[in-house]
Design a protein around this motif. Structure first.
Motif, PDB file in Angstrom:
ATOM      1  N   VAL A 137       0.943  -1.093  -0.062  1.00 20.78           N
ATOM      2  CA  VAL A 137      -0.002  -0.004   0.032  1.00 20.78           C
ATOM      3  C   VAL A 137       0.901   1.252  -0.078  1.00 20.78           C
ATOM      4  CG1 VAL A 137      -1.742   1.487   1.283  1.00 20.78           C
ATOM      5  CG2 VAL A 137      -1.678  -1.332   1.275  1.00 20.78           C
ATOM      6  N   SER A 138       0.889   2.346  -1.005  1.00 23.54           N
ATOM      7  CA  SER A 138       1.381   3.246  -1.085  1.00 23.54           C
ATOM      8  C   SER A 138       0.399   4.422  -0.233  1.00 23.54           C
ATOM      9  CB  SER A 138       1.802   3.561  -2.283  1.00 23.54           C
ATOM     10  OG  SER A 138       0.942   3.849  -3.385  1.00 23.54           O
ATOM     11  N   VAL A 139      -0.799   4.484  -0.750  1.00 22.83           N
ATOM     12  CA  VAL A 139      -1.730   5.461  -0.360  1.00 22.83           C
ATOM     13  C   VAL A 139      -3.040   4.772   0.122  1.00 22.83           C
ATOM     14  CG1 VAL A 139      -2.847   7.871  -0.966  1.00 22.83           C
ATOM     15  CG2 VAL A 139      -0.540   7.361  -1.771  1.00 22.83           C
ATOM     16  N   MET A 140      -3.695   5.352   1.109  1.00 20.65           N
ATOM     17  CA  MET A 140      -4.935   4.942   1.568  1.00 20.65           C
ATOM     18  C   MET A 140      -5.720   6.132   1.941  1.00 20.65           C
ATOM     19  SD  MET A 140      -6.136   2.257   4.693  1.00 20.65           S
ATOM     20  CE  MET A 140      -4.563   1.261   4.255  1.00 20.65           C
ATOM     21  N   HIS A 141      -6.926   6.170   1.494  1.00 17.44           N
ATOM     22  CA  HIS A 141      -7.949   7.189   2.119  1.00 17.44           C
ATOM     23  C   HIS A 141      -9.058   6.500   2.570  1.00 17.44           C
ATOM     24  CE1 HIS A 141      -5.967   9.563  -1.275  1.00 17.44           C
ATOM     25  NE2 HIS A 141      -6.008  10.333  -0.442  1.00 17.44           N
ATOM     26  N   GLN A 142      -9.273   7.013   4.095  1.00 18.17           N
ATOM     27  CA  GLN A 142     -10.257   6.607   4.619  1.00 18.17           C
ATOM     28  C   GLN A 142     -10.569   7.530   5.905  1.00 18.17           C
ATOM     29  OE1 GLN A 142      -9.553   2.436   6.679  1.00 18.17           O
ATOM     30  NE2 GLN A 142     -11.899   2.044   6.338  1.00 18.17           N
ATOM     31  N   GLU A 143     -12.100   7.456   6.297  1.00 21.69           N
ATOM     32  CA  GLU A 143     -12.600   8.298   7.297  1.00 21.69           C
ATOM     33  C   GLU A 143     -11.848   9.707   7.341  1.00 21.69           C
ATOM     34  OE1 GLU A 143     -11.900   6.628  11.102  1.00 21.69           O
ATOM     35  OE2 GLU A 143     -12.304   4.375  10.156  1.00 21.69           O
ATOM     36  N   GLY A 144     -11.747  10.290   6.102  1.00 14.72           N
ATOM     37  CA  GLY A 144     -11.198  11.565   5.938  1.00 14.72           C
ATOM     38  C   GLY A 144      -9.984  11.813   6.140  1.00 14.72           C
ATOM     39  N   TRP A 145      -9.008  10.824   6.414  1.00 13.40           N
ATOM     40  CA  TRP A 145      -7.714  10.872   6.547  1.00 13.40           C
ATOM     41  C   TRP A 145      -6.786  10.365   5.155  1.00 13.40           C
ATOM     42  CZ3 TRP A 145      -4.888  12.531  10.600  1.00 13.40           C
ATOM     43  CH2 TRP A 145      -5.725  12.423  11.955  1.00 13.40           C
ATOM     44  N   GLU A 146      -5.810  10.856   4.830  1.00 10.73           N
ATOM     45  CA  GLU A 146      -4.966  10.551   3.515  1.00 10.73           C
ATOM     46  C   GLU A 146      -3.750   9.735   4.270  1.00 10.73           C
ATOM     47  OE1 GLU A 146      -3.688  12.388  -0.131  1.00 10.73           O
ATOM     48  OE2 GLU A 146      -1.947  12.728   1.028  1.00 10.73           O
ATOM     49  N   ILE A 147      -3.474   8.465   4.264  1.00 15.43           N
ATOM     50  CA  ILE A 147      -2.271   7.905   4.749  1.00 15.43           C
ATOM     51  C   ILE A 147      -1.345   7.406   3.827  1.00 15.43           C
ATOM     52  CG2 ILE A 147      -1.790   5.737   6.208  1.00 15.43           C
ATOM     53  CD1 ILE A 147      -5.404   6.350   6.247  1.00 15.43           C
ATOM     54  N   ARG A 148      -0.134   8.074   3.901  1.00 10.53           N
ATOM     55  CA  ARG A 148       0.872   7.682   2.831  1.00 10.53           C
ATOM     56  C   ARG A 148       1.938   6.712   3.580  1.00 10.53           C
ATOM     57  NH1 ARG A 148       1.120  10.059  -1.730  1.00 10.53           N
ATOM     58  NH2 ARG A 148      -0.612  11.572  -2.184  1.00 10.53           N
ATOM     59  N   TYR A 149       2.187   5.764   2.805  1.00 10.83           N
ATOM     60  CA  TYR A 149       3.309   4.841   3.222  1.00 10.83           C
ATOM     61  C   TYR A 149       4.559   5.183   2.491  1.00 10.83           C
ATOM     62  CZ  TYR A 149      -0.558   2.511   5.564  1.00 10.83           C
ATOM     63  OH  TYR A 149      -1.918   2.423   6.212  1.00 10.83           O
ATOM     64  N   THR A 150       5.407   5.535   3.346  1.00 12.73           N
ATOM     65  CA  THR A 150       7.013   5.996   2.306  1.00 12.73           C
ATOM     66  C   THR A 150       8.028   4.977   2.613  1.00 12.73           C
ATOM     67  OG1 THR A 150       7.472   7.430   4.364  1.00 12.73           O
ATOM     68  CG2 THR A 150       6.212   8.095   2.471  1.00 12.73           C
ATOM     69  N   ARG A 151       7.871   4.147   3.778  1.00 14.43           N
ATOM     70  CA  ARG A 151       8.833   3.235   3.604  1.00 14.43           C
ATOM     71  C   ARG A 151       8.403   1.779   4.577  1.00 14.43           C
ATOM     72  NH1 ARG A 151      14.205   4.626   6.445  1.00 14.43           N
ATOM     73  NH2 ARG A 151      12.555   4.990   8.144  1.00 14.43           N
ATOM     74  N   TYR A 152       8.831   0.669   3.921  1.00 10.17           N
ATOM     75  CA  TYR A 152       8.445  -0.495   4.692  1.00 10.17           C
ATOM     76  C   TYR A 152       9.642  -1.197   5.045  1.00 10.17           C
ATOM     77  CZ  TYR A 152       3.425  -0.380   3.026  1.00 10.17           C
ATOM     78  OH  TYR A 152       2.231  -0.095   2.780  1.00 10.17           O
ATOM     79  N   ALA A 153       9.480  -2.043   6.150  1.00 10.56           N
ATOM     80  CA  ALA A 153      10.682  -3.010   6.456  1.00 10.56           C
ATOM     81  C   ALA A 153      11.423  -3.793   5.692  1.00 10.56           C
ATOM     82  CB  ALA A 153      10.045  -3.699   7.875  1.00 10.56           C
ATOM     83  N   GLU A 154      10.798  -4.195   4.795  1.00 14.61           N
ATOM     84  CA  GLU A 154      11.141  -5.088   3.528  1.00 14.61           C
ATOM     85  C   GLU A 154      10.414  -4.795   2.215  1.00 14.61           C
ATOM     86  OE1 GLU A 154      10.491  -9.104   4.822  1.00 14.61           O
ATOM     87  OE2 GLU A 154      11.650  -8.927   6.829  1.00 14.61           O
ATOM     88  N   LEU A 155      10.875  -5.399   1.216  1.00  8.28           N
ATOM     89  CA  LEU A 155      10.230  -5.255  -0.164  1.00  8.28           C
ATOM     90  C   LEU A 155       8.913  -6.097  -0.476  1.00  8.28           C
ATOM     91  CD1 LEU A 155      13.211  -4.824  -2.272  1.00  8.28           C
ATOM     92  CD2 LEU A 155      11.622  -3.011  -1.705  1.00  8.28           C
TER      93      LEU A 155
END
Length: 183
Positions: A137-155
């Protein structure tokens, strides 16, 4: 016979490329402990702390710590409601969202965050999810929030987030996760 084998080989090569494996949605978030840092920007105010969050299926304990490890605030949530201890005072409210707004001055969206921190949409509310080429997941929109995932622990597609940003109406929460412990 050779032509038949050649046709079968070519047909096998023409198959659609495999799709990235995507983690199946959970009904309840898994139990976990995470250690990291949180930075909150609300209007013109900025706050940051070290965070230790212990999440179990029916309860949460979030410790916000000062640079030398002193507890600045302790948020506890269970089925009976939420409690927050800060500056020697004890506060209670029906939920952590209302309590954090009243005491800390900013909204901690704990009901959704327990899912979002795992890169999962919270159940019961519509969400839009954008995935990258790895299936993460790179971007999620829910409940009025924009959630951006910019780094993960692994690929890997089912890897846990290491850095995320939540934005909504003049508020931004940055969460940098240094360590995950699955319970």
């Amino acid at each position: 016979m050779r032509y038949l084998l050649l046709l079968l080989l070519l047909a096998g090569c023409a198959a659609a490329p495999p799709q990235p494996v995507v983690r199946a949605a959970l009904v309840e978030p898994m139990a976990f402990v995470l250690n990291g840092r949180i930075a909150v920007k609300h209007d013109d105010e900025r706050t940051s702390a070290t965070v230790r969050w212990t999440h179990r299926m029916a309860e949460d304990e979030i410790l916000l710590l000062a640079p030398f490890g002193q507890t600045v605030a302790r948020i506890y949530r269970d089925a009976q409601g939420a409690m927050l201890d800060a500056s020697g005072k004890h506060y209670t409210a029906p939920d952590a969202e209302e309590l954090s707004q009243q005491v800390l001055g900013w909204h901690l969206p704990l009901a959704g965050l327990q899912y979002w921190v795992l890169a999962l949409p919270a159940p019961g509310n519509k969400a839009s999810v954008v995935r990258d080429a790895n299936g993460q997941v790179s971007v999620m929109h829910q409940e009025g929030w924009e959630i951006r995932y910019t780094r993960y622990a692994e690929l890997a597609a089912d890897s846990l987030p290491a850095r995320m940003s939540l934005q909504r109406e003049g508020m931004e929460i940055q969460l940098l996760i240094d360590e995950w412990e699955k319970q």
